[in-house]
Scaffold this active site. Structure first.
Site: not given
Length: 488
Positions: A77, A86, A83, A446, A370, A180, A419, A320
């Site tokens: 990239c 990544c 940026c 996560c 939730e 991107c 989760d 997701q």
């Protein structure tokens, strides 16, 4: 007279030895000092210019290389290194997966002090480019300039507007993005078309500090059914600026006319957009969960599919962002849940009910909870859309909803799937789970660090049976981790 600060040192021919948090690598000096260095890899030998120094650690930048690590890859990239999205493009994907595996092991053992079974090899992403189904771009009246651009005399470019990503650690600075590689190429065409049209037609870009300017944010989503959603976030200036007071006033109706013309431009040039919406956000931040989102063209949602299930994804829906890996993740969850058709399942932090619907046909009943009311509305819609009639969904703060009374009313679950967000579970939720005593808990996280903390709190009552990391975000240090707990 103020004392002059001592210049920070240049460290010569330092070997990078390991990876660290937040995508950085590190070196250990002979005096015990740990130096954190971004954009490097273990095996690099380089000169390091220290940028920040504390008692036991320092942060530095590699300014000259003598040897390059065998783990290195060529970044693909043009925005790499500026940026922050990544940070591991310079590392082979195989090395990324090894590091994510190590990260899970380190955090569960060092933070949770847990006895672990063998951790299963991380499930790598089938796609390492164009794998995302959603990206969010900020708009700014002044673009971010790199150090090199400033030093080369391009300071005048700063006044140019930009659409792109927020710079890490600088909330009001936007790096203009041309291409991107994280999403299908059409999203680049749409974003760049918005930028070009706005510049050509004199639309103002947002000034986050002064809270003025018309174009504020662009959200682009796509689905595996080929549908595209674009949400244009604007800020209608209801108070006249100094220039407007001096006779150049742009009325509210005039601003709306410009917004409508831009939206029509997108309709005319991008027939692939099946859902085009907009929102006038007058808040200090760009979140839209509490905003009224209006439909300009097409449907108010797009549709994702998984096996034979269909999921309605609206502008506020959580889904997701790596669709293919989401299927692998949910398959792991369903397999570890060990359902036979007779179980009562609680799905905590259910979002839009994707996991709940995914496992419902193998369970007697699924109860989902939730915090976000709109997400629960989507969850109920998704259940109806798929003819699933054995789910119940409730909206509210988890620690307030999941109580002993709630469990008494709905029954003690045989299996709990949880989760939570990155902060992990609230201590009250953990305590309720322990009193509820399900036979199996499938914990999806996560953030293995907060997962380790929660697992440690349950260690006296539950045995860790299996650990399965899943890579949802190639080229980043983030990793999803699934842990199966069995009641002792």
């Amino acid at each position: 007279m103020a004392r002059k600060k001592k210049p920070l040192p240049l460290l010569e021919r330092v070997t990078i030895t390991d990876y660290a948090a937040e995508g950085k690598a590190l070196a250990r000096l002979d005096d015990g000092m740990v130096v954190f260095v971004p954009w490097t890899a273990p095996g690099d030998v380089c000169d390091l210019q220290v940028r920040r120094k504390k008692h036991s650690f320092a942060e530095a930048e590699a300014v000259k290389y003598y040897e390059r690590s065998e783990q290195r890859a060529q970044p693909f990239c043009a925005h790499y290194g500026v940026c922050g999205g990544c940070k591991w493009q310079h590392i082979t994907y195989e090395a990324q997966l090894r590091m994510k595996q190590q990260q899970v092991s380190d955090q569960l053992t060092r933070i949770g002090h847990l006895q672990l079974p063998e951790i299963q090899p991380v499930l790598g992403s089938e796609k390492t480019r164009e794998y995302r189904n959603k990206l969010d771009f900020g708009c700014a009246d002044k673009r971010y300039l790199t150090r090199e651009q400033i030093e080369s005399g391009e300071q005048g470019m700063k006044s140019q507007p930009a659409i792109g990503f927020h710079i890490t650690g600088a909330f009001d600075k936007i790096l203009p993005i041309d291409t991107c590689h994280l999403m299908a190429p059409l999203h680049n065409e749409i974003r760049n078309s918005i930028r070009d049209y706005a510049v050509e037609h004199g639309l103002t870009f947002f000034d986050l500090r002064r809270q003025v300017g018309l174009l504020r944010d662009v959200i682009i989503r796509c689905s595996n059914t080929g549908e595209w959603m674009v949400i244009l976030q604007v800020h209608i200036d209801h108070q006249p600026s100094e220039a407007e007071v001096n006779g150049q006033r742009s009325t509210v109706n005039g601003q709306w006319s410009m917004v409508n013309a831009l939206l029509q431009h997108l309709v005319d040039h991008f027939p692939q957009i099946t859902s085009l919406m907009y929102v006038d956000n007058q808040k200090c931040n760009d979140t839209i969960g509490d905003q009224e989102i209006r439909l300009f063209h097409g449907k108010d949602h797009i549709t994702e599919t998984m096996e034979d299930l269909r999921f309605k994804v609206g502008p506020k829906s959580f889904y997701q962002t790596n669709t293919r890996q989401a299927y692998r993740l949910y398959s792991v969850v369903r397999n570890l849940a060990g359902l036979t058709g007779s179980e009562l399942v609680y799905d905590l932090y259910t979002g839009t009910g994707t996991i709940a619907c995914f496992v419902a046909r193998q369970a007697r009943q699924v109860v989902g909870i939730e915090y976000v009311e709109e997400a629960i509305s989507d969850a109920k819609t998704n259940a109806r859309l798929n003819g699933i009639d054995n789910t119940l969904f409730y909206a509210g703060d988890m620690k307030d909803i999941l109580t002993d009374d709630f469990v008494d009313r709905h029954g003690r679950p045989d299996v709990v799937i949880t989760d939570p967000p990155r902060a992990g579970m609230h201590p009250d939720v953990v305590r309720t789970l322990l009193r509820t005593a399900p036979q199996r808990i499938v914990y999806v996280s996560c953030n293995p660090a907060t997962q380790a903390r929660d697992l440690q709190a349950m260690a006296d009552d539950y045995l860790i049976e299996k650990i399965q990391p899943v890579d949802m975000f190639p080229h980043t240090p983030h990793v999803e981790n699934v842990v199966l707990l069995i009641r002792r």
